[in-house]
Design a protein around this motif. Structure first.
Motif, PDB file in Angstrom:
ATOM      1  N   PRO A   1     -20.437 -36.655  11.620  1.00  0.00           N
ATOM      2  CA  PRO A   1     -19.726 -36.285  10.395  1.00  0.00           C
ATOM      3  C   PRO A   1     -18.202 -36.256  10.577  1.00  0.00           C
ATOM      4  CG  PRO A   1     -21.619 -34.855  10.677  1.00  0.00           C
ATOM      5  CD  PRO A   1     -21.500 -35.666  11.938  1.00  0.00           C
ATOM      6  N   THR A   2     -17.741 -35.825  11.742  1.00  0.00           N
ATOM      7  CA  THR A   2     -16.302 -35.813  11.990  1.00  0.00           C
ATOM      8  C   THR A   2     -15.773 -37.232  12.090  1.00  0.00           C
ATOM      9  OG1 THR A   2     -16.436 -33.695  13.107  1.00  0.00           O
ATOM     10  CG2 THR A   2     -14.490 -35.011  13.546  1.00  0.00           C
ATOM     11  N   LEU A   3     -16.531 -38.114  12.731  1.00  0.00           N
ATOM     12  CA  LEU A   3     -16.123 -39.520  12.820  1.00  0.00           C
ATOM     13  C   LEU A   3     -16.026 -40.133  11.423  1.00  0.00           C
ATOM     14  CD1 LEU A   3     -15.439 -41.869  14.702  1.00  0.00           C
ATOM     15  CD2 LEU A   3     -17.875 -42.422  14.756  1.00  0.00           C
ATOM     16  N   LEU A   4     -16.985 -39.826  10.560  1.00  0.00           N
ATOM     17  CA  LEU A   4     -16.963 -40.330   9.185  1.00  0.00           C
ATOM     18  C   LEU A   4     -15.779 -39.739   8.404  1.00  0.00           C
ATOM     19  CD1 LEU A   4     -18.262 -41.931   6.866  1.00  0.00           C
ATOM     20  CD2 LEU A   4     -19.605 -39.885   6.367  1.00  0.00           C
ATOM     21  N   ALA A   5     -15.546 -38.442   8.550  1.00  0.00           N
ATOM     22  CA  ALA A   5     -14.424 -37.808   7.854  1.00  0.00           C
ATOM     23  C   ALA A   5     -13.090 -38.383   8.318  1.00  0.00           C
ATOM     24  CB  ALA A   5     -14.453 -36.296   8.073  1.00  0.00           C
ATOM     25  N   ALA A   6     -12.950 -38.615   9.615  1.00  0.00           N
ATOM     26  CA  ALA A   6     -11.716 -39.198  10.141  1.00  0.00           C
ATOM     27  C   ALA A   6     -11.532 -40.618   9.622  1.00  0.00           C
ATOM     28  CB  ALA A   6     -11.725 -39.186  11.669  1.00  0.00           C
ATOM     29  N   PHE A   7     -12.633 -41.371   9.557  1.00  0.00           N
ATOM     30  CA  PHE A   7     -12.554 -42.722   8.999  1.00  0.00           C
ATOM     31  C   PHE A   7     -12.110 -42.694   7.542  1.00  0.00           C
ATOM     32  CE2 PHE A   7     -14.978 -45.527   6.163  1.00  0.00           C
ATOM     33  CZ  PHE A   7     -14.266 -46.683   6.363  1.00  0.00           C
ATOM     34  N   LEU A   8     -12.706 -41.822   6.737  1.00  0.00           N
ATOM     35  CA  LEU A   8     -12.341 -41.741   5.316  1.00  0.00           C
ATOM     36  C   LEU A   8     -10.885 -41.301   5.147  1.00  0.00           C
ATOM     37  CD1 LEU A   8     -15.597 -40.209   3.826  1.00  0.00           C
ATOM     38  CD2 LEU A   8     -14.760 -42.556   3.593  1.00  0.00           C
ATOM     39  N   TYR A   9     -10.467 -40.335   5.943  1.00  0.00           N
ATOM     40  CA  TYR A   9      -9.069 -39.888   5.894  1.00  0.00           C
ATOM     41  C   TYR A   9      -8.131 -41.042   6.234  1.00  0.00           C
ATOM     42  CZ  TYR A   9      -4.746 -37.746   7.492  1.00  0.00           C
ATOM     43  OH  TYR A   9      -3.434 -37.444   7.691  1.00  0.00           O
ATOM     44  N   PHE A  10      -8.453 -41.747   7.291  1.00  0.00           N
ATOM     45  CA  PHE A  10      -7.634 -42.863   7.744  1.00  0.00           C
ATOM     46  C   PHE A  10      -7.608 -43.972   6.691  1.00  0.00           C
ATOM     47  CE2 PHE A  10      -7.285 -46.658  10.641  1.00  0.00           C
ATOM     48  CZ  PHE A  10      -5.981 -46.437  11.019  1.00  0.00           C
ATOM     49  N   ASP A  11      -8.759 -44.309   6.142  1.00  0.00           N
ATOM     50  CA  ASP A  11      -8.865 -45.408   5.193  1.00  0.00           C
ATOM     51  C   ASP A  11      -8.147 -45.100   3.875  1.00  0.00           C
ATOM     52  OD1 ASP A  11      -9.834 -48.033   4.823  1.00  0.00           O
ATOM     53  OD2 ASP A  11     -11.423 -47.278   3.514  1.00  0.00           O
ATOM     54  N   VAL A  12      -8.363 -43.908   3.339  1.00  0.00           N
ATOM     55  CA  VAL A  12      -7.696 -43.527   2.086  1.00  0.00           C
ATOM     56  C   VAL A  12      -6.185 -43.437   2.299  1.00  0.00           C
ATOM     57  CG1 VAL A  12      -7.455 -41.672   0.390  1.00  0.00           C
ATOM     58  CG2 VAL A  12      -9.720 -42.424   1.091  1.00  0.00           C
TER      59      VAL A  12
END
Length: 149
Positions: free
Chosen positions: A12-23
């Motif tokens: 979940p942290t990897l996904l959250a970091a990806f979404l933060y980075f992408d947005v």
């Protein structure tokens, strides 16, 4: 991919970091696609438009140094939340004030530069949840999905 990677970290942290980075990346480059309309509305020449579109990239480089230092002191989660709130409030303020001049647009460009600092925040955010042997894999997955999206 090594099966140990999936068990070793915190997905979940990897996904959250990806979404933060992408947005953040999408926000960071916002002036590029809007540059044509802004240049038309503000009657900018090519040089003025180029400087305005380049400002978030240049500001992002400077803010990345600051964000990287803050991540070391305060931690990536706190810095990520503060950066996102700053960008969101800056965009809301820009919408409310509706800049109408070339010089006013540089405030928006600076705010977008803060979004560009997400590189220095999101990458450590994901990798600290993984043991050293998997940190490179977590980083590669995050970058691969971001730039292939």
């Amino acid at each position: 991919m090594d099966r140990g990677f999936l068990k070793a970290g915190h997905a979940p942290t990897l996904l959250a970091a990806f979404l933060y980075f992408d947005v953040s990346f999408m926000i960071w480059v916002l002036l590029g696609p809007l540059g044509i309309a802004i240049a038309h509305d503000l009657h900018l020449n090519a040089g003025q438009k180029g400087l305005l579109v380049a400002t978030p990239v240049l500001a992002g480089a400077g803010f990345r140094v600051l964000a990287g230092g803050l991540v070391d002191v305060l931690g990536p989660r706190r810095v990520a939340i503060a950066a996102q709130l700053t960008v969101i409030l800056g965009l809301v303020l820009t919408w409310y004030l509706a800049p109408h001049t070339y010089s006013q647009m540089f405030g928006l460009a600076g705010i977008l530069g803060i979004a560009g600092a997400s590189f220095a925040i999101a990458l450590p955010l994901a990798s600290v949840w993984y043991p050293p042997q998997y940190q490179g894999t977590a980083l590669a997955l995050q970058l691969r999905f971001c730039f292939n999206a």
